[in-house]
Design a protein around this motif. Structure first.
Motif, mmCIF file in Angstrom:
data_model
loop_
_atom_site.group_PDB
_atom_site.id
_atom_site.type_symbol
_atom_site.label_atom_id
_atom_site.label_comp_id
_atom_site.label_asym_id
_atom_site.label_seq_id
_atom_site.Cartn_x
_atom_site.Cartn_y
_atom_site.Cartn_z
ATOM 1 N N LYS A 1 -7.197 -7.143 -6.035
ATOM 2 C CA LYS A 1 -7.792 -8.438 -5.664
ATOM 3 C C LYS A 1 -8.148 -8.457 -4.183
ATOM 4 O O LYS A 1 -9.216 -8.967 -3.807
ATOM 5 N N CYS A 2 -7.277 -7.897 -3.355
ATOM 6 C CA CYS A 2 -7.579 -7.827 -1.920
ATOM 7 C C CYS A 2 -8.815 -6.972 -1.670
ATOM 8 O O CYS A 2 -9.684 -7.333 -0.872
ATOM 9 N N ARG A 3 -8.908 -5.842 -2.366
ATOM 10 C CA ARG A 3 -10.066 -4.969 -2.194
ATOM 11 C C ARG A 3 -11.343 -5.660 -2.657
ATOM 12 O O ARG A 3 -12.406 -5.511 -2.059
ATOM 13 N N ASP B 1 -14.269 -5.293 -8.600
ATOM 14 C CA ASP B 1 -14.054 -4.273 -7.576
ATOM 15 C C ASP B 1 -15.331 -3.443 -7.496
ATOM 16 O O ASP B 1 -15.727 -2.777 -8.447
ATOM 17 N N SER C 1 -11.922 -8.858 -2.609
ATOM 18 C CA SER C 1 -12.303 -9.875 -1.628
ATOM 19 C C SER C 1 -12.976 -9.228 -0.420
ATOM 20 O O SER C 1 -13.936 -9.763 0.135
ATOM 21 N N LEU C 2 -12.486 -8.064 -0.016
ATOM 22 C CA LEU C 2 -13.087 -7.379 1.119
ATOM 23 C C LEU C 2 -14.470 -6.839 0.786
ATOM 24 O O LEU C 2 -15.357 -6.807 1.643
ATOM 25 N N LYS D 1 0.837 -1.204 0.000
ATOM 26 C CA LYS D 1 0.000 0.000 0.000
ATOM 27 C C LYS D 1 0.871 1.252 0.000
ATOM 28 O O LYS D 1 0.528 2.251 -0.641
ATOM 29 N N LEU E 1 -3.352 -5.634 -5.019
ATOM 30 C CA LEU E 1 -4.149 -4.855 -4.078
ATOM 31 C C LEU E 1 -5.616 -4.797 -4.508
ATOM 32 O O LEU E 1 -6.522 -4.833 -3.667
#
Length: 318
Positions: free
Chosen positions: A82-84, A287, A86-87, A15, A80
């Motif tokens: 992909k992480c967002r 996203d 998933s969240l 980040k 990042l």
């Protein structure tokens, strides 16, 4: 060479990398992340150790990315994202997008015509989402999408890469702008003779040949280009106080006429139309922020009058 174990690496460093890359400096990155500048500097030192590269080099305008950083940006950005995504699945329908940014690629003719309305549209459909306008054009838009430098683009073509998706939102046309003081009283149009006689200011990414020249050449005519600029917004200053004219997309001509006291007139030469498209990466809609922003912007774009030439009486590469 020792292999780096992901379990021993603080993924928050990614980040920090993203923030420094996008903001161009440790201080601005710290403001974006809500941490101290010393914390960002410490994280940058760790990033340099992880990647065995300086990553960012200090210049007179901040921190410039190294070649390795440019290679890493799309990879880290994708990770990042992909992480967002998933969240967002863990929080479906969560209210607001506080702290999130969306980068919209567009040339300044679209920004002139739509920028204020785009801000308002996203404030309503995606509250808390920060909108970043980034300059691009049809020859760069696809590459910028693929490199994850932008999330969405508005462009007049060029979005044909297999990994991209696009939708046509309108058909563009052209109009002329002049200083009203250079017109005869009551004039509502330019004759072809006057169009040829007047000097022209060209808007182009490079060179002195534009779409108008190609059309005139087909009629055995030429014009005199007095000057060329890369930004439509400059016309608000370059046309005032003279007899030069500019031929530009109608949507930008309307916006400039409304705020710069210029006169919008129909183009006396029949110019070809062009498709106006919105584009995005095929995987981007996972996203939620991009998906919601895309829906809001599509409503705006599809409801816009792209070809109308009405504007207050005084108020592509062309």
């Amino acid at each position: 060479m020792n292999q780096i174990d992901i379990e021993s690496t603080d993924l928050n460093l990614l980040k920090v990398f993203e923030a420094i890359y996008d903001e161009g400096g440790a201080g601005r990155a710290a403001l974006r992340l809500g941490v101290t500048q010393s914390a960002v500097s410490a994280s940058l030192a760790r990033l340099r150790s992880v990647y065995a590269d300086p990553l960012f080099v200090r210049t007179g305008r901040g921190l410039a990315p190294s070649l390795r950083a440019r290679e890493l940006r799309p990879i880290i950005g994708e990770a990042l994202d992909k992480c967002r995504q998933s969240l967002s699945l863990a929080r479906p329908g969560a209210a607001g997008f506080a702290g999130r940014s969306l980068t919209l690629g567009l040339s300044d003719d679209f920004e002139i015509a739509l920028g204020r309305e785009a801000i308002a549209a996203l404030a309503e459909t995606a509250p808390g989402l920060r909108l970043i306008f980034r300059q691009t054009h049809s020859r760069l838009a696809a590459d910028m999408l693929m490199a994850r430098e932008v999330d969405l683009v508005i462009a007049s073509g060029g979005l044909t890469a297999p990994a991209l998706r696009r939708v046509t939102v309108g058909q563009g046309g052209y109009a002329c702008l002049v200083d009203p003081a250079s017109l005869a009283p009551g004039a509502q149009a330019l004759s072809l003779d006057e169009f040829i006689r007047r000097p022209h200011v060209l808007v182009s990414s490079g060179g002195f040949i534009g779409a108008v020249d190609e059309v005139l050449h087909g009629h055995g005519l030429t014009r005199r280009v007095l000057a060329a600029t890369t930004h439509f917004s400059a016309l608000a200053f370059l046309l005032r106080g003279g007899d030069a004219l500019a031929t530009l997309p109608t949507h930008a001509a309307r916006g400039l006429a409304a705020v710069a006291g210029l006169r919008l007139l129909p183009c006396p030469v029949a110019m070809p139309g062009y498709a106006i498209e919105m584009g995005w990466r095929a995987d981007a809609l996972r996203d939620e922020a991009v998906a919601v922003a895309r829906r809001g912007l599509l409503v705006l774009l599809q409801g816009y009058d792209w070809s109308g030439a009405e504007a207050p009486v005084a108020g592509g590469r062309r």
